[in-house]
Design a protein around this motif. Structure first.
Motif, PDB file in Angstrom:
ATOM      1  N   CYS A   1       0.839  -1.191   0.000  1.00 38.97           N
ATOM      2  CA  CYS A   1       0.000   0.000   0.000  1.00 38.97           C
ATOM      3  C   CYS A   1       0.883   1.252   0.000  1.00 38.97           C
ATOM      4  O   CYS A   1       1.843   1.323   0.770  1.00 38.97           O
TER       5      CYS A   1
ATOM      6  N   CYS B   1       0.417   3.227   3.864  1.00 42.03           N
ATOM      7  CA  CYS B   1       0.950   2.668   5.107  1.00 42.03           C
ATOM      8  C   CYS B   1       2.164   1.768   4.868  1.00 42.03           C
ATOM      9  O   CYS B   1       2.954   1.540   5.779  1.00 42.03           O
TER      10      CYS B   1
ATOM     11  N   CYS C   1      -7.041  -0.975   1.220  1.00 44.24           N
ATOM     12  CA  CYS C   1      -5.926  -1.524   1.981  1.00 44.24           C
ATOM     13  C   CYS C   1      -6.479  -2.184   3.235  1.00 44.24           C
ATOM     14  O   CYS C   1      -7.325  -1.603   3.926  1.00 44.24           O
TER      15      CYS C   1
ATOM     16  N   CYS D   1      -4.774   0.202   6.433  1.00 44.93           N
ATOM     17  CA  CYS D   1      -5.130   1.616   6.650  1.00 44.93           C
ATOM     18  C   CYS D   1      -6.444   1.994   5.984  1.00 44.93           C
ATOM     19  O   CYS D   1      -6.878   3.138   6.087  1.00 44.93           O
TER      20      CYS D   1
HETATM   21 ZN   LIG Z   1      -2.467   0.904   3.657  1.00 45.06          ZN
END
Ligand SMILES: [Zn+2]
Length: 124
Positions: free
Chosen positions: A19, A22, A38, A41
């Protein structure tokens, strides 16, 4: 609710296929399908459309790298043409398939870095 994430560099996120916000959640399910969100996050990844950009980058990069090597090998080694066709097809196909996922993750991370305000949900 807003949570602060220390975003990885686009290169790190690309190499990890992670991602872009994050750096911990997986970007893909399957080979090249980007996850909807994701898992760590909750970034809306469905908005991250890299289109044909990664494939175009790879065409240029692999062409730049493989063609000179193929020419050098053809001048130094006396291989028959059919062997060149087989060897270089396997090399290019292997490199393209191996690099496509990180290249797509890298382009998604670049888009996230430079177009974050457009791509994030306003209530995240
Ligand atoms: Zn993420």
């Amino acid at each position: 609710m807003s949570t602060y994430y220390s975003s990885p560099s686009p290169l790190t996120a690309g190499l990890r296929c992670a991602c872009p916000r994050c750096g911990r959640g997986k970007l893909f399910h399957g080979y090249l399908t980007v996850n909807e969100r994701c898992s760590v996050c909750n970034l809306n990844l469905a908005r991250q459309d890299s289109g044909d950009g990664p494939a175009v980058f790879l065409i240029f990069i692999l062409g730049f790298l493989v063609v000179p090597v193929a020419l050098w090998v053809s001048m130094t080694v006396d291989w028959p043409l059919w062997l060149h066709a087989i060897v270089w097809s396997i090399v290019v196909l292997g490199l393209a398939l191996g690099m496509l996922r990180p290249a797509k993750a890298y382009v998604v991370a670049l888009q996230y870095r430079h177009r974050r305000n457009e791509l994030e949900d306003p209530d995240e």
